[in-house]
Write a protein that holds these residues in place. Structure first.
Motif, short mmCIF file in Angstrom:
data_model
loop_
_atom_site.label_atom_id
_atom_site.label_comp_id
_atom_site.label_asym_id
_atom_site.label_seq_id
_atom_site.Cartn_x
_atom_site.Cartn_y
_atom_site.Cartn_z
N ARG A 99 0.85 -1.19 0.00
CA ARG A 99 0.00 0.00 0.00
C ARG A 99 0.89 1.24 0.00
NH1 ARG A 99 -3.76 -0.27 5.02
NH2 ARG A 99 -1.77 -0.88 5.97
N LEU A 100 0.34 2.30 -0.58
CA LEU A 100 1.10 3.55 -0.72
C LEU A 100 0.17 4.72 -0.47
CD1 LEU A 100 3.75 4.54 -3.27
CD2 LEU A 100 1.60 5.82 -3.35
N ALA A 101 0.73 5.80 0.04
CA ALA A 101 0.02 7.07 0.18
C ALA A 101 0.86 8.16 -0.47
CB ALA A 101 -0.23 7.41 1.66
N ALA A 102 0.20 9.24 -0.88
CA ALA A 102 0.91 10.35 -1.53
C ALA A 102 0.41 11.67 -0.97
CB ALA A 102 0.71 10.29 -3.05
N TYR A 155 1.72 11.66 -12.09
CA TYR A 155 2.87 10.88 -11.65
C TYR A 155 2.50 9.40 -11.57
CZ TYR A 155 5.47 15.09 -10.45
OH TYR A 155 6.14 16.28 -10.52
N ARG A 156 3.42 8.59 -12.01
CA ARG A 156 3.26 7.13 -11.92
C ARG A 156 4.40 6.59 -11.09
NH1 ARG A 156 0.95 3.35 -15.66
NH2 ARG A 156 1.69 1.22 -15.33
N LEU A 164 -3.84 5.18 2.84
CA LEU A 164 -3.06 4.17 2.15
C LEU A 164 -3.94 3.46 1.12
CD1 LEU A 164 -1.20 2.72 5.25
CD2 LEU A 164 -0.13 3.97 3.36
N GLN A 165 -3.40 3.27 -0.09
CA GLN A 165 -4.15 2.68 -1.18
C GLN A 165 -3.40 1.48 -1.76
OE1 GLN A 165 -7.33 4.22 -2.58
NE2 GLN A 165 -7.08 4.79 -0.43
N ALA A 166 -4.18 0.44 -2.12
CA ALA A 166 -3.61 -0.70 -2.84
C ALA A 166 -3.22 -0.26 -4.25
CB ALA A 166 -4.61 -1.84 -2.87
N PRO A 167 -2.40 -1.03 -4.93
CA PRO A 167 -1.99 -0.62 -6.29
C PRO A 167 -3.18 -0.51 -7.23
CG PRO A 167 -0.56 -2.38 -5.46
CD PRO A 167 -1.69 -2.25 -4.49
N ALA A 168 -3.09 0.40 -8.19
CA ALA A 168 -4.11 0.54 -9.23
C ALA A 168 -4.03 -0.60 -10.24
CB ALA A 168 -3.95 1.88 -9.94
N GLY A 169 -3.00 -1.30 -10.31
CA GLY A 169 -2.78 -2.43 -11.22
C GLY A 169 -1.38 -2.96 -10.96
N ILE A 170 -1.01 -4.05 -11.54
CA ILE A 170 -1.66 -4.84 -12.58
C ILE A 170 -2.67 -5.78 -11.92
CG2 ILE A 170 -1.25 -6.55 -14.38
CD1 ILE A 170 1.60 -5.46 -14.62
N GLN A 171 -3.87 -5.89 -12.51
CA GLN A 171 -4.90 -6.77 -12.00
C GLN A 171 -4.90 -8.06 -12.82
OE1 GLN A 171 -8.57 -4.57 -12.03
NE2 GLN A 171 -7.87 -3.10 -10.51
N ALA A 172 -4.39 -9.12 -12.21
CA ALA A 172 -4.33 -10.42 -12.89
C ALA A 172 -5.54 -11.26 -12.48
CB ALA A 172 -3.04 -11.15 -12.53
N GLY A 207 5.55 -4.37 -11.50
CA GLY A 207 4.43 -3.86 -12.28
C GLY A 207 3.35 -3.21 -11.46
N ASP A 208 3.27 -3.49 -10.15
CA ASP A 208 2.31 -2.77 -9.31
C ASP A 208 2.58 -1.27 -9.41
OD1 ASP A 208 1.12 -5.08 -8.49
OD2 ASP A 208 1.97 -5.10 -6.47
N HIS A 209 1.51 -0.48 -9.52
CA HIS A 209 1.74 0.96 -9.70
C HIS A 209 0.60 1.77 -9.09
CE1 HIS A 209 -0.70 -0.18 -13.23
NE2 HIS A 209 -1.25 1.01 -13.08
N TRP A 210 0.89 3.03 -8.85
CA TRP A 210 -0.06 4.00 -8.33
C TRP A 210 0.03 5.26 -9.19
CZ3 TRP A 210 3.14 0.90 -5.59
CH2 TRP A 210 2.58 0.08 -4.60
#
Length: 511
Positions: A233-236, A265-266, A447-455, A421-424
């Protein structure tokens, strides 16, 4: 997805059913993309509700697996064509047939020269895919890790995900009438399916050799939940950087985000693993700044273009990722390289090292460079400053705010498990002097889970022995059925009406 976007606004929890355009307003890419996302979400949710987690139509269910063992050749899988749905996403395993070419001699009415042998007939194209030539997996027989497991039983699974494709990978997307000086237009999103093995040890079955179909299915469901569960998880946020008062007043004096332009930003995980092993990279343009490669000669790379302006160009000191279609599909990160020298007239750049042998050597895979915008500090880093690079990427540091640039900071939650590959995505706006990120009632970043990659995963077959496999697919029949016969009362009413009609006809005088 890697694309030149302003931001992504679709949120399923808001329950929007459509985007409504208003007259006299500015048209934004985010609105059009949200409408597409809403329609996809509705269609795939409906399909998953009706079909289930996975399944194929009974008349044309795809991905039937046949194991092909060999004493000399490597083991292989035959992947039969047809359609299959995984979490509502349509996957088509039908192998396209090559088109028929025009015979120039026959078209001109000419006959072959006497004494010359007729050209050999082309081989009949295969009707099915195999494990080694499936279109988006790019398995390499020379790599032992790509081979099918020697120990049986093992499970054959279908992995499904989506990725963006731009004109750098598919030149047919570019409208040549716009000219080479104009940028490309819309990107595409592609469904990627891969047939991959899962060793029985990973399924944690007590008795793999004697496991039933139901036991294998339940073990696979548990494995898939673990494989797709977000592990990080990430926060910005945006904070006024040190010495902000000394900067030229290009933005509001009280702005926390100090960049002169709006950015998306990615932040993307480069190498996965624990926090000690993982690295990340970031781009202020959502990773959309790419440069198609025309030729590779050692560390020198000839490009189709060095960029259209100083914002989207490539210069000395930039960090780049050498990419092609196979590299993207495999998802195995390689070291990022630094641009050491630029030859502007020759459209060439010299990289800090020669790209790995497994990428960029096949023109049909459309190699290109992707620019990333992080940098390595040349002086001893102060508290909170960017760390030294590891294979060209930044080291993940948990539990503290890490600065990117212009006041934008990110925070990795402790005890994360990171996947490549996980990204925000972090939109930064000059109008507000901050970033768009969810916050709580106290205005603290969430805190947020990654926006992708969704497998997405589905089981296909359980290979137990030589030439033996257990089909794990699901099928469904069509919903349409013959119209049912009328009930007894309706039939009686029809008979009575018919009798009355006949009686009336019998009593009417003849003309």
């Amino acid at each position: 997805m890697y694309a030149d976007l302003s931001r992504l606004t679709f949120r399923s929890d808001r329950r929007y059913s459509a985007v409504v355009a208003q007259q006299g307003r500015v048209s934004l890419d985010a609105d059009a993309n949200e409408q597409t996302a809403i329609q996809l979400h509705q269609a795939r949710t409906l399909a998953a509700d009706l079909i289930g987690q996975h399944g194929g139509p009974s008349g044309d269910a795809g991905f039937h697996i046949r194991f092909k063992g060999g004493s000399r050749d490597l083991d292989d899988l035959i992947i039969e064509g047809g359609r299959y749905y995984v979490d509502g996403i349509l996957c088509d395993a039908t192998r396209p047939l090559p088109g028929a070419a025009v015979d120039d001699e026959a078209a001109d009415g000419a006959s072959g020269t006497e004494g010359e042998a007729d050209p050999p007939e082309p081989d009949e194209p295969p009707a099915t895919w195999t494990y080694w030539d499936q279109p988006d997996a790019y398995r390499d027989p020379e790599r032992p890790g790509d081979r099918l497991p020697e120990q049986r039983p093992f499970l054959v699974a279908l992995k499904v995900w989506e990725r963006s494709v731009t004109a750098a990978e598919d030149p047919a997307l570019r409208e040549v009438a716009l000219g080479s000086a104009m940028p490309d237009t819309a990107a595409r999103v592609k469904v990627v399916w891969q047939v991959l093995p899962v060793e029985s040890a990973a399924l944690e079955l007590e008795n793999p050799g004697g496991a039933s179909k139901e036991q294998v299915g339940k073990a696979f469901e548990a494995w898939a939940r673990k494989a797709t569960a977000p592990g990080s998880r990430l926060a910005a946020r945006a904070e006024r950087p040190e010495h902000a008062d000394q900067d030229p007043c290009l933005v509001r004096p009280d702005a926390r985000y100090r960049g002169p332009e709006n950015q998306l930003y990615r932040v993307e995980i480069h190498e996965g693993g624990t926090a000690k092993e993982a690295t990340f990279k970031w781009s202020r343009e959502n990773g959309s700044v790419v440069f198609p490669v025309d030729e590779l000669d050692g560390t020198w790379v000839e490009l189709a273009s060095l960029g259209s302006d100083d914002k989207l160009d490539l210069g000395v000191g930039d960090l780049v990722e050498f990419v092609d279609t196979a590299y993207t599909s495999r998802g195995e990160p390689l070291p990022l390289l630094r641009v050491e020298e630029a030859d502007l007239p020759g459209r060439r750049v010299r990289l800090s090292g020669e790209p790995e042998p497994g990428v960029g050597r096949r023109p049909e895979l459309r190699p290109f460079l992707r620019r990333w915008d992080h940098r390595e500090t040349t002086r001893r880093p102060r508290k909170g400053a960017a760390a030294r690079l590891k294979r060209g990427a930044l080291k993940v540091e948990e539990g503290r705010w890490l600065p990117l640039e212009d006041g934008v900071e990110v925070y990795f939650a402790p005890d994360g498990a990171y996947r490549s590959g996980d990204h925000w995505l972090i939109p930064a706006r000059t109008a507000t002097g901050g970033v768009e990120w969810p916050v709580n009632a106290a205005r603290k970043p969430l805190l947020q889970a990654p926006a992708g990659i969704q497998a997405h995963y589905a089981p296909l077959a359980w290979v137990t022995a030589e030439q033996a496999e257990l089909d794990l697919r699901m099928v469904f029949g069509p919903l349409a059925a013959p119209a049912p016969a009328a009930d007894a009362s309706a039939l009686a009413a029809e008979a009575e009406a018919a009798a009355e009609t006949r009686a009336r006809e019998d009593t009417e005088p003849e003309a």
